[in-house]
Design an enzyme around this catalytic site. Sequence first.
Site, PDB file in Angstrom:
ATOM      1  N   ASN A 139       0.741  -1.298  -0.073  1.00  0.00           N
ATOM      2  CA  ASN A 139       0.033   0.002  -0.029  1.00  0.00           C
ATOM      3  C   ASN A 139       0.914   1.107   0.184  1.00  0.00           C
ATOM      4  OD1 ASN A 139      -1.752   1.874   0.366  1.00  0.00           O
ATOM      5  ND2 ASN A 139      -2.634   1.277   2.529  1.00  0.00           N
TER       6      ASN A 139
ATOM      7  N   ARG B 188      -2.547  -2.155  -3.451  1.00  0.00           N
ATOM      8  CA  ARG B 188      -3.909  -1.318  -3.273  1.00  0.00           C
ATOM      9  C   ARG B 188      -3.481  -0.075  -4.194  1.00  0.00           C
ATOM     10  NH1 ARG B 188      -6.042   1.581   2.352  1.00  0.00           N
ATOM     11  NH2 ARG B 188      -7.652   2.297   1.555  1.00  0.00           N
TER      12      ARG B 188
ATOM     13  N   HIS C 180     -12.830   3.012   0.004  1.00  0.00           N
ATOM     14  CA  HIS C 180     -12.659   1.890   1.194  1.00  0.00           C
ATOM     15  C   HIS C 180     -13.554   0.922   0.573  1.00  0.00           C
ATOM     16  CE1 HIS C 180     -12.931   5.398   4.722  1.00  0.00           C
ATOM     17  NE2 HIS C 180     -11.657   4.912   4.375  1.00  0.00           N
TER      18      HIS C 180
ATOM     19  N   HIS D 297     -18.144   1.747   7.584  1.00  0.00           N
ATOM     20  CA  HIS D 297     -16.381   1.674   7.848  1.00  0.00           C
ATOM     21  C   HIS D 297     -16.090   2.969   8.530  1.00  0.00           C
ATOM     22  CE1 HIS D 297     -12.356   0.656   6.466  1.00  0.00           C
ATOM     23  NE2 HIS D 297     -12.157   2.242   6.695  1.00  0.00           N
ATOM     24  N   LEU D 298     -15.989   3.081   9.817  1.00  0.00           N
ATOM     25  CA  LEU D 298     -15.638   4.070  10.824  1.00  0.00           C
ATOM     26  C   LEU D 298     -14.080   4.207  11.285  1.00  0.00           C
ATOM     27  CD1 LEU D 298     -19.040   4.256  12.764  1.00  0.00           C
ATOM     28  CD2 LEU D 298     -18.490   5.411  10.663  1.00  0.00           C
ATOM     29  N   GLY D 299     -13.247   5.036  10.636  1.00  0.00           N
ATOM     30  CA  GLY D 299     -11.858   5.101  10.981  1.00  0.00           C
ATOM     31  C   GLY D 299     -11.423   6.332  11.271  1.00  0.00           C
TER      32      GLY D 299
ATOM     33  N   ARG E 189     -11.336  15.391   8.289  1.00  0.00           N
ATOM     34  CA  ARG E 189     -12.172  15.713   7.052  1.00  0.00           C
ATOM     35  C   ARG E 189     -13.866  16.147   7.636  1.00  0.00           C
ATOM     36  NH1 ARG E 189     -10.821  10.675   4.361  1.00  0.00           N
ATOM     37  NH2 ARG E 189      -8.845  10.987   3.179  1.00  0.00           N
TER      38      ARG E 189
ATOM     39  N   ARG F  26     -10.215   8.499  20.541  1.00  0.00           N
ATOM     40  CA  ARG F  26      -9.967   8.070  21.863  1.00  0.00           C
ATOM     41  C   ARG F  26      -9.665   9.533  22.599  1.00  0.00           C
ATOM     42  NH1 ARG F  26      -5.906   3.601  19.938  1.00  0.00           N
ATOM     43  NH2 ARG F  26      -5.610   5.196  18.403  1.00  0.00           N
TER      44      ARG F  26
ATOM     45  N   GLY G 245     -11.116   1.026  12.689  1.00  0.00           N
ATOM     46  CA  GLY G 245     -10.786   1.489  13.973  1.00  0.00           C
ATOM     47  C   GLY G 245     -11.718   1.866  15.124  1.00  0.00           C
ATOM     48  N   ILE G 246     -12.729   2.888  14.509  1.00  0.00           N
ATOM     49  CA  ILE G 246     -13.747   3.242  15.557  1.00  0.00           C
ATOM     50  C   ILE G 246     -14.815   2.313  15.725  1.00  0.00           C
ATOM     51  CG2 ILE G 246     -15.264   5.227  16.294  1.00  0.00           C
ATOM     52  CD1 ILE G 246     -13.524   7.181  14.677  1.00  0.00           C
ATOM     53  N   GLY G 247     -15.338   1.968  14.326  1.00  0.00           N
ATOM     54  CA  GLY G 247     -16.501   0.913  14.411  1.00  0.00           C
ATOM     55  C   GLY G 247     -16.233  -0.297  15.052  1.00  0.00           C
TER      56      GLY G 247
ATOM     57  N   ASN H  13     -14.047  -0.912  17.752  1.00  0.00           N
ATOM     58  CA  ASN H  13     -13.417  -0.709  19.122  1.00  0.00           C
ATOM     59  C   ASN H  13     -14.011   0.393  20.010  1.00  0.00           C
ATOM     60  OD1 ASN H  13     -11.150  -2.498  18.702  1.00  0.00           O
ATOM     61  ND2 ASN H  13     -10.495  -0.923  17.222  1.00  0.00           N
TER      62      ASN H  13
ATOM     63  N   GLU I 191      -8.541  -5.100   5.093  1.00  0.00           N
ATOM     64  CA  GLU I 191      -8.152  -5.007   3.579  1.00  0.00           C
ATOM     65  C   GLU I 191      -6.977  -5.818   2.960  1.00  0.00           C
ATOM     66  OE1 GLU I 191      -8.561  -0.887   5.279  1.00  0.00           O
ATOM     67  OE2 GLU I 191      -9.405  -0.325   3.059  1.00  0.00           O
TER      68      GLU I 191
HETATM   69  P1  ADP Z   1      -7.575   4.978   9.301  1.00  0.00           P
HETATM   70  O1  ADP Z   1      -8.495   5.420   8.625  1.00  0.00           O
HETATM   71  O2  ADP Z   1      -6.533   5.540   9.579  1.00  0.00           O
HETATM   72  O3  ADP Z   1      -7.151   3.328   8.880  1.00  0.00           O
HETATM   73  P2  ADP Z   1      -8.357   3.083  11.465  1.00  0.00           P
HETATM   74  O4  ADP Z   1      -9.399   2.392  10.690  1.00  0.00           O
HETATM   75  O5  ADP Z   1      -7.143   2.701  11.958  1.00  0.00           O
HETATM   76  O6  ADP Z   1      -7.983   4.601  10.566  1.00  0.00           O
HETATM   77  O7  ADP Z   1      -8.943   3.985  12.909  1.00  0.00           O
HETATM   78  C1  ADP Z   1      -8.542   4.919  13.558  1.00  0.00           C
HETATM   79  C2  ADP Z   1      -9.472   5.556  14.646  1.00  0.00           C
HETATM   80  O8  ADP Z   1      -9.899   4.501  15.364  1.00  0.00           O
HETATM   81  C3  ADP Z   1      -8.965   6.547  15.565  1.00  0.00           C
HETATM   82  O9  ADP Z   1      -9.775   7.676  15.723  1.00  0.00           O
HETATM   83  C4  ADP Z   1      -8.678   5.897  16.872  1.00  0.00           C
HETATM   84  O10 ADP Z   1      -9.095   6.717  17.888  1.00  0.00           O
HETATM   85  C5  ADP Z   1     -10.028   4.905  16.850  1.00  0.00           C
HETATM   86  N1  ADP Z   1      -9.788   3.914  17.620  1.00  0.00           N
HETATM   87  C6  ADP Z   1      -8.725   2.795  17.630  1.00  0.00           C
HETATM   88  N2  ADP Z   1      -8.814   2.294  18.771  1.00  0.00           N
HETATM   89  C7  ADP Z   1      -9.985   2.556  19.540  1.00  0.00           C
HETATM   90  C8  ADP Z   1     -10.516   2.089  20.731  1.00  0.00           C
HETATM   91  N3  ADP Z   1     -10.020   1.179  21.561  1.00  0.00           N
HETATM   92  N4  ADP Z   1     -11.534   3.125  21.017  1.00  0.00           N
HETATM   93  C9  ADP Z   1     -11.989   4.250  20.522  1.00  0.00           C
HETATM   94  N5  ADP Z   1     -11.452   4.367  19.524  1.00  0.00           N
HETATM   95  C10 ADP Z   1     -10.442   3.686  18.715  1.00  0.00           C
END
Ligand code: ADP
Length: 400
Positions: free
Chosen positions: A7, A93, A182, A209-211, A242, A286, A332-334, A336, A386
Amino acid sequence: MKILVVNAGSSSLKYQLIDMDNESVIAKGLVERIGIDGSSLTHKYGKDTKQIFEKVTEIPNHTVAMNLVLEALLDKEHGVISSVKEIGAVGHRVLHGGDKFTASCIVDAACEKAIEDCIPLGPLHNPANLSGIRACQAVMPDTPMVAVFDTAFHQTMPEKAFLYGVPYKYYEEDAVRRYGFHGTSHRFVSARAQELLGLGEDSKVIVCHLGNGSSLSACVGGKCVDTSMGLTPLEGVLMGTRSGNVDPAVVEFIANKEGISVTETLTMLNKKSGLLAVSGVSSDMRDVTAAAKAGNPRAKVALDMWAYSIKKYIGAYAAAMGGLDAVIFTAGIGENHAIGRGMVCEGLEFLGIKLDPEKNQTCSGQEARISTDDSRVQVWIIPTNEELAIARDTLELTRK
Ligand code: ADP
């Protein structure tokens, strides 16, 4: 067969070496600050890829970066293979496939030309992706390569979903339309949902897809019918840096007020907006959540805006599909963030969504159903992967 997934970004290159016999990660790593001072390689290997080998050195371009990756993979002490020939194929990618790619493809001259033709649509990423491809060709000329596009999965959207209400010639002459991003993640997760939930051809699923970057897709029978990102990844929900949707007149207003160009204003909307701008704290969920818990009112409103923007898309897509069977959280967010998932689902009982608070709290990071047994709409966490999706496509296409 071992497959290398690459990537390549404008100044970075991430990689994973995957053993396709058991789909396990043998090694992974990141080359950072390519072409910038202080460039380095971080290579992880061993059990659960917990062992780390780092090298700080001058890395002027992607070919040097790719050579370093191979050196690390072959290293006597930290390496995981004894010959480049062990790498059966490379999967790349690629951000933007325009409307030329509805699926992944073997990298040949025509494919490279098409990626080049899409540069106006992905001016930052496509040239970097091509550099990654060419760097690999230079260091392993006999290894087959596959390109996997972030946009491909969304190519099944109907015209009414992908056209913008702007003069038609911009679509006809310049391919200005919604593409969505994505796609590899949305495809992986929606296919897994179809399998896991035993869904059929008329299933109605929303993938969230929430990152750092976030997008939603509406999928009927596992095929995308709409998605929240657009011509570029700027459109849609509030993200880390964004803005997501804004009235386009805001661009003119800020450009005039600051005496900056449209390009500079869009950079602001891409890199200095979203959670970061509203909270004034951080782009990282976080940090924003911790600040909101500590009583910071701007962090709290940023979190509220984030959840509200996602909730509105869920409502819109349920209406667009004429129903809803499942909502899936990923990235990441979705995966965790239990509080975030709770906020998104709150008040959606009228749509048949009933979250189980305990499961939501305890199941973070795992593939799990987090709705109550009597929830008409199933809500799940399905971790995305991915790299594995890219490796699977690469295996399938190079085997043929
Ligand atoms: P990217 O788009 O860079 O690939 P990711 O899918 O890795 O992003 O997601 C990053 C986001 O996930 C960040 O906002 C981070 O705070 C959140 N995140 C990761 N771990 C946790 C957690 N344990 N609790 C809450 N948010 C988290």
